[in-house]
Design a protein around this motif. Structure first.
Motif, PDB file in Angstrom:
ATOM      1  N   LEU A 139       0.822  -1.216   0.000  1.00 37.98           N
ATOM      2  CA  LEU A 139       0.000   0.000   0.000  1.00 37.98           C
ATOM      3  C   LEU A 139       0.852   1.260   0.000  1.00 37.98           C
ATOM      4  O   LEU A 139       0.563   2.216  -0.724  1.00 37.98           O
ATOM      5  CB  LEU A 139      -0.901   0.010   1.241  1.00 37.98           C
ATOM      6  N   ALA A 140       1.897   1.277   0.819  1.00 38.40           N
ATOM      7  CA  ALA A 140       2.720   2.491   0.931  1.00 38.40           C
ATOM      8  C   ALA A 140       3.496   2.739  -0.357  1.00 38.40           C
ATOM      9  O   ALA A 140       3.513   3.865  -0.876  1.00 38.40           O
ATOM     10  CB  ALA A 140       3.668   2.361   2.121  1.00 38.40           C
ATOM     11  N   ASP A 186       8.992  -7.253  -5.710  1.00 41.95           N
ATOM     12  CA  ASP A 186       9.492  -8.627  -5.814  1.00 41.95           C
ATOM     13  C   ASP A 186       8.453  -9.565  -6.424  1.00 41.95           C
ATOM     14  O   ASP A 186       8.723 -10.750  -6.606  1.00 41.95           O
ATOM     15  CB  ASP A 186       9.962  -9.147  -4.441  1.00 41.95           C
ATOM     16  N   ARG A 187       7.256  -9.027  -6.722  1.00 35.06           N
ATOM     17  CA  ARG A 187       6.223  -9.859  -7.349  1.00 35.06           C
ATOM     18  C   ARG A 187       5.586  -9.106  -8.512  1.00 35.06           C
ATOM     19  O   ARG A 187       5.533  -7.879  -8.520  1.00 35.06           O
ATOM     20  CB  ARG A 187       5.122 -10.201  -6.337  1.00 35.06           C
ATOM     21  N   THR A 199      -1.261  -8.177   3.385  1.00 35.07           N
ATOM     22  CA  THR A 199      -0.372  -8.065   4.544  1.00 35.07           C
ATOM     23  C   THR A 199      -1.137  -7.606   5.780  1.00 35.07           C
ATOM     24  O   THR A 199      -0.622  -7.677   6.883  1.00 35.07           O
ATOM     25  CB  THR A 199       0.792  -7.087   4.287  1.00 35.07           C
ATOM     26  N   THR A 223      -5.453  -6.134   7.224  1.00 37.17           N
ATOM     27  CA  THR A 223      -6.844  -5.859   6.888  1.00 37.17           C
ATOM     28  C   THR A 223      -7.013  -4.449   6.341  1.00 37.17           C
ATOM     29  O   THR A 223      -7.859  -4.196   5.487  1.00 37.17           O
ATOM     30  CB  THR A 223      -7.717  -6.081   8.143  1.00 37.17           C
ATOM     31  N   ALA A 224      -6.182  -3.522   6.844  1.00 39.55           N
ATOM     32  CA  ALA A 224      -6.060  -2.167   6.294  1.00 39.55           C
ATOM     33  C   ALA A 224      -7.376  -1.397   6.241  1.00 39.55           C
ATOM     34  O   ALA A 224      -7.675  -0.731   5.240  1.00 39.55           O
ATOM     35  CB  ALA A 224      -5.384  -2.213   4.918  1.00 39.55           C
ATOM     36  N   ILE A 225      -8.152  -1.466   7.304  1.00 37.31           N
ATOM     37  CA  ILE A 225      -9.370  -0.649   7.373  1.00 37.31           C
ATOM     38  C   ILE A 225      -8.962   0.810   7.609  1.00 37.31           C
ATOM     39  O   ILE A 225      -8.084   1.092   8.428  1.00 37.31           O
ATOM     40  CB  ILE A 225     -10.273  -1.135   8.533  1.00 37.31           C
ATOM     41  N   VAL A 233      14.833  -6.674  -4.827  1.00 38.91           N
ATOM     42  CA  VAL A 233      15.977  -5.777  -4.670  1.00 38.91           C
ATOM     43  C   VAL A 233      16.845  -6.263  -3.510  1.00 38.91           C
ATOM     44  O   VAL A 233      16.354  -6.426  -2.380  1.00 38.91           O
ATOM     45  CB  VAL A 233      15.486  -4.329  -4.424  1.00 38.91           C
ATOM     46  N   ASP A 284       5.184   0.547   6.735  1.00 42.34           N
ATOM     47  CA  ASP A 284       5.561  -0.332   7.848  1.00 42.34           C
ATOM     48  C   ASP A 284       7.071  -0.357   8.072  1.00 42.34           C
ATOM     49  O   ASP A 284       7.529  -0.707   9.162  1.00 42.34           O
ATOM     50  CB  ASP A 284       5.083  -1.764   7.581  1.00 42.34           C
ATOM     51  N   GLY A 287      -5.730  -0.893  14.458  1.00 45.94           N
ATOM     52  CA  GLY A 287      -5.903  -0.576  13.038  1.00 45.94           C
ATOM     53  C   GLY A 287      -5.143   0.655  12.587  1.00 45.94           C
ATOM     54  O   GLY A 287      -5.673   1.476  11.828  1.00 45.94           O
ATOM     55  N   GLY A 304      -1.701   0.772  11.146  1.00 47.17           N
ATOM     56  CA  GLY A 304      -0.579   0.680  10.207  1.00 47.17           C
ATOM     57  C   GLY A 304      -0.821   1.304   8.844  1.00 47.17           C
ATOM     58  O   GLY A 304      -0.074   2.186   8.401  1.00 47.17           O
ATOM     59  N   ALA A 305      -1.860   0.847   8.151  1.00 46.20           N
ATOM     60  CA  ALA A 305      -2.123   1.372   6.807  1.00 46.20           C
ATOM     61  C   ALA A 305      -2.541   2.837   6.885  1.00 46.20           C
ATOM     62  O   ALA A 305      -2.222   3.635   5.987  1.00 46.20           O
ATOM     63  CB  ALA A 305      -3.203   0.547   6.128  1.00 46.20           C
ATOM     64  N   GLN A 306      -3.239   3.189   7.952  1.00 46.56           N
ATOM     65  CA  GLN A 306      -3.653   4.590   8.109  1.00 46.56           C
ATOM     66  C   GLN A 306      -2.412   5.480   8.243  1.00 46.56           C
ATOM     67  O   GLN A 306      -2.314   6.538   7.607  1.00 46.56           O
ATOM     68  CB  GLN A 306      -4.550   4.733   9.335  1.00 46.56           C
TER      69      GLN A 306
HETATM   70  C1  LIG Z   1      -3.681  -8.832  10.594  1.00 43.26           C
HETATM   71  C2  LIG Z   1      -3.457  -7.396  10.279  1.00 43.26           C
HETATM   72  C3  LIG Z   1      -4.539  -6.513  10.253  1.00 43.26           C
HETATM   73  C4  LIG Z   1      -4.329  -5.163   9.989  1.00 43.26           C
HETATM   74  N1  LIG Z   1      -5.390  -4.302  10.032  1.00 43.26           N
HETATM   75  C5  LIG Z   1      -5.195  -2.986   9.772  1.00 43.26           C
HETATM   76  C6  LIG Z   1      -6.293  -2.069   9.785  1.00 43.26           C
HETATM   77  O1  LIG Z   1      -7.448  -2.448  10.005  1.00 43.26           O
HETATM   78  N2  LIG Z   1      -6.039  -0.763   9.502  1.00 43.26           N
HETATM   79  C7  LIG Z   1      -4.780  -0.317   9.238  1.00 43.26           C
HETATM   80  O2  LIG Z   1      -4.605   0.881   9.000  1.00 43.26           O
HETATM   81  N3  LIG Z   1      -3.724  -1.164   9.219  1.00 43.26           N
HETATM   82  C8  LIG Z   1      -3.904  -2.475   9.468  1.00 43.26           C
HETATM   83  N4  LIG Z   1      -2.843  -3.333   9.426  1.00 43.26           N
HETATM   84  C9  LIG Z   1      -1.532  -2.826   9.019  1.00 43.26           C
HETATM   85  C10 LIG Z   1      -1.441  -2.688   7.498  1.00 43.26           C
HETATM   86  O3  LIG Z   1      -1.878  -3.851   6.855  1.00 43.26           O
HETATM   87  C11 LIG Z   1       0.016  -2.397   7.115  1.00 43.26           C
HETATM   88  O4  LIG Z   1       0.437  -1.275   7.840  1.00 43.26           O
HETATM   89  C12 LIG Z   1       0.179  -2.103   5.634  1.00 43.26           C
HETATM   90  O5  LIG Z   1      -0.415  -3.081   4.814  1.00 43.26           O
HETATM   91  C13 LIG Z   1       1.677  -1.992   5.327  1.00 43.26           C
HETATM   92  O6  LIG Z   1       1.874  -1.619   3.988  1.00 43.26           O
HETATM   93  P1  LIG Z   1       3.362  -1.422   3.443  1.00 43.26           P
HETATM   94  O7  LIG Z   1       3.209  -1.063   2.015  1.00 43.26           O
HETATM   95  O8  LIG Z   1       4.115  -0.509   4.319  1.00 43.26           O
HETATM   96  O9  LIG Z   1       4.065  -2.842   3.587  1.00 43.26           O
HETATM   97  P2  LIG Z   1       3.707  -4.239   2.903  1.00 43.26           P
HETATM   98  O10 LIG Z   1       2.256  -4.366   2.672  1.00 43.26           O
HETATM   99  O11 LIG Z   1       4.377  -5.273   3.726  1.00 43.26           O
HETATM  100  O12 LIG Z   1       4.398  -4.170   1.465  1.00 43.26           O
HETATM  101  C14 LIG Z   1       5.756  -4.377   1.274  1.00 43.26           C
HETATM  102  C15 LIG Z   1       5.970  -4.878  -0.146  1.00 43.26           C
HETATM  103  O13 LIG Z   1       7.381  -4.902  -0.415  1.00 43.26           O
HETATM  104  C16 LIG Z   1       7.693  -6.126  -1.053  1.00 43.26           C
HETATM  105  N5  LIG Z   1       9.116  -6.399  -0.826  1.00 43.26           N
HETATM  106  C17 LIG Z   1       9.713  -6.849   0.309  1.00 43.26           C
HETATM  107  N6  LIG Z   1      11.026  -6.957   0.128  1.00 43.26           N
HETATM  108  C18 LIG Z   1      11.285  -6.569  -1.148  1.00 43.26           C
HETATM  109  C19 LIG Z   1      12.484  -6.457  -1.922  1.00 43.26           C
HETATM  110  N7  LIG Z   1      13.660  -6.757  -1.387  1.00 43.26           N
HETATM  111  N8  LIG Z   1      12.387  -6.034  -3.207  1.00 43.26           N
HETATM  112  C20 LIG Z   1      11.189  -5.709  -3.749  1.00 43.26           C
HETATM  113  N9  LIG Z   1      10.025  -5.785  -3.053  1.00 43.26           N
HETATM  114  C21 LIG Z   1      10.082  -6.210  -1.767  1.00 43.26           C
HETATM  115  C22 LIG Z   1       6.744  -7.120  -0.386  1.00 43.26           C
HETATM  116  O14 LIG Z   1       6.596  -8.313  -1.127  1.00 43.26           O
HETATM  117  C23 LIG Z   1       5.467  -6.296  -0.349  1.00 43.26           C
HETATM  118  O15 LIG Z   1       4.766  -6.392  -1.578  1.00 43.26           O
HETATM  119  C24 LIG Z   1      -3.025  -4.683   9.718  1.00 43.26           C
HETATM  120  C25 LIG Z   1      -1.940  -5.577   9.734  1.00 43.26           C
HETATM  121  C26 LIG Z   1      -2.149  -6.912  10.020  1.00 43.26           C
HETATM  122  C27 LIG Z   1      -0.971  -7.847  10.050  1.00 43.26           C
END
Ligand SMILES: Cc1cc2nc3c(=O)[nH]c(=O)nc-3n(C[C@H](O)[C@H](O)[C@H](O)COP(=O)(O)OP(=O)(O)OC[C@H]3O[C@@H](n4cnc5c(N)ncnc54)[C@H](O)[C@@H]3O)c2cc1C
Length: 465
Positions: free
Chosen positions: A37-38, A58-59, A71, A73-75, A164, A342, A352, A354-356
């Motif tokens: 998401l970020a 990586d995908r 990763t 629920t991200a509400i 990477v 994250d 809830g 993290g995604a926020q």
């Molecule tokens: C069970 C659960 C419920 C949640 N519920 C909520 C909620 O209700 N509300 C809320 O706000 N937040 C919630 N969160 C948190 C939220 O899901 C995360 O904060 C958010 O999805 C993180 O996004 P991100 O992009 O930072 O990281 P990620 O989603 O982890 O994305 C990282 C990406 O980088 C890729 N990657 C990793 N290493 C490499 C590499 N070396 N090279 C290339 N790509 C790579 C990964 O494959 C992935 O696609 C929840 C988390 C969990 C575990």
């Protein structure tokens, strides 16, 4: 407010070139590692702002959407939806299945004939509950539309599928004006040292088990629970061994689904049961059994849910190690990199946040970078640290604090007692409690029953339930 973090600046850092840009140059180049998401949000917003963005994943796009679990629920619980709208148009606003605006808080109580004390709360906001894989895919689709295709467009923005490695990061960071690491809690996050002052716990506080399932309509009213009619209702229940959230959820394939998200305290039978989940079916069964055992009033409702056969990745088990990292780091070759999502702040999902937090960080980062460009300020470690400090002050610290509150941290013992002690008599208490998911700042100062009463007073006028 905590002391600002001091970035590590090795002698061989090479970010000085980042101050040499002039407005007449070609668009600045930004590398983003990680297409969660970020990463996808930042790629889209920065490309729209006119920068040349290389997004590394990586995908493949298909694999991100269909071959991995979300990763999280991200509400988005309310206030963060404004930040989200700065990143991408709200594509789900008209879908009633993607929203809820009330929760019945439940406190397991064996002395109550139903097994639960239940307190309804009408929110002062509307929570949006959409599969994180769909959200990220929609961001990626919009980014790819801007680039024309994965091979790049006139500004050169492109999507690269490659894992990477640290040497790659070194090379990428040396080749771009700015490199953002958004690889989640793992990946390349070790490029940033942990900020121990801001990291609330040395390890996970709960084991988590979650599954998405179908079988109940999104406007289902749970039997036995105090409900708010007219809006979709969710449940948040506390029992001796943990917590459970059950809420409507728009599944990535457009299904009108429900997410069950449950936490287990260490050393409990619930934790043991969670460790036995092996797939979506067993996860759902474990969570249905949990309700039968500790939250019996809604067990029949939960039994109507069934796994989503077309999506074997609709479940997730594990535990989140909380970590706040220093906002900037340096590759072995001395190039500057900045942490996003994250990678910057990882918290237990119980509140809830993290995604926020990721949405808030991305929206502010894009504003900060464009403002710096306009004023001629270099994109250097000072700027990136200042932007993170502002994010920490505006959202990060509160997100971490409210997570501790919902984890039952002893710091909030009186606060929790005050919320639940009075929620039966006054619905404003439950509404104020749920407001913290959307606007967590009060968690920074809430310590006593008096503090809670003060917060609740500001909600008494708004409660219609
Ligand atoms: C069970 C659960 C419920 C949640 N519920 C909520 C909620 O209700 N509300 C809320 O706000 N937040 C919630 N969160 C948190 C939220 O899901 C995360 O904060 C958010 O999805 C993180 O996004 P991100 O992009 O930072 O990281 P990620 O989603 O982890 O994305 C990282 C990406 O980088 C890729 N990657 C990793 N290493 C490499 C590499 N070396 N090279 C290339 N790509 C790579 C990964 O494959 C992935 O696609 C929840 C988390 C969990 C575990």
């Amino acid at each position: 407010m905590s002391t600002p973090s001091t970035p590590h600046t090795p002698d061989n850092q090479n970010d000085t070139r980042q101050s040499q840009h002039t407005p007449t140059d070609a668009p600045r180049s930004i590398a983003i590692i990680g297409a969660g998401l970020a990463g996808t949000g930042a790629a889209l917003a920065l490309a729209r702002a006119g920068y040349r963005v290389d997004l590394y994943s990586d995908r493949t796009r298909d694999a991100l959407r269909d071959e991995v679990p979300a990763t999280g629920t991200a509400i988005l619980f309310g206030a963060s939806r404004t930040a989200d709208a700065q990143i991408i148009d709200d594509l789900y606003a008209d879908n009633p299945a993607a929203h809820f605006a009330a929760s019945a808080a439940g406190l397991a109580n064996p002395d109550n004939p139903s097994g639960v004390d239940s307190f309804p709360a009408r929110y002062t906001y509307e929570a949006q509950s959409v599969d994180a894989r769909l959200r990220a895919d929609d961001r990626l689709a919009a980014f790819l539309d801007l680039t024309g295709d994965t091979a790049g467009d006139a500004t050169g923005s492109a999507f690269h599928v490659t894992r990477v490695t640290p040497p790659d990061l070194d090379r990428i960071a040396a080749d771009h004006d700015l490199t953002l690491v958004a690889t989640g809690k793992g990946g390349l996050a070790d490029a940033f040292t942990t900020d121990h002052e801001r990291t609330p716990y040395p390890g996970p506080q709960r084991r988590v088990l979650t599954v998405t399932a179908t079988g109940l309509p999104s406007d289902h009213l749970f039997s036995g629970r105090a409900e708010v009619p007219g809006v979709n209702n969710a449940l948040l229940s506390l029992h001796e061994e943990g917590e459970v959230f059950v809420g409507p959820y728009l599944h990535k394939d457009g299904l009108d689904a429900w997410v069950i998200l449950a936490w287990a305290r260490p050393g409990t039978a619930t934790e043991q049961a969670f460790s036995e989940a092996t797939d979506a079916e067993s996860s759902l069964r474990i969570l249905q059994d949990l309700h039968r055992r500790v939250l019996p009033d809604v067990a029949d409702d939960l039994d109507q849910l069934r796994p989503i056969e077309a999506d074997p990745h609709s479940w997730l088990a594990g535990a989140v190690t909380p970590r706040v990292r220093r906002p900037v780091g340096y590759t072995d070759g001395g190039s500057l990199v900045a942490a996003l999502g994250d990678t910057a702040i990882a918290v237990d999902p119980i509140a809830g946040q993290g995604a926020q937090l990721g949405d808030f960080q991305v929206a502010a980062l894009v504003e900060g970078l464009t403002a710096a460009e306009t004023s001629g300020q270099p994109w250097d470690a000072d700027l990136l640290t200042d932007l993170f400090e502002a994010h920490w002050d505006n959202h990060g610290a509160a997100g971490v604090a409210v997570t501790s509150l919902f984890l039952g941290d002893p710091l909030y013992a009186e606060v929790a007692g005050a919320f639940f002690g009075s929620a039966g008599a006054d619905p404003a208490y439950a509404t104020a409690l749920f407001s913290l998911f959307s606007e967590p700042a009060p968690a920074l100062t809430l310590r006593t029953a008096e503090d809670v009463a003060g917060l609740v007073a500001s909600f008494s006028q708004k409660v219609t339930a």
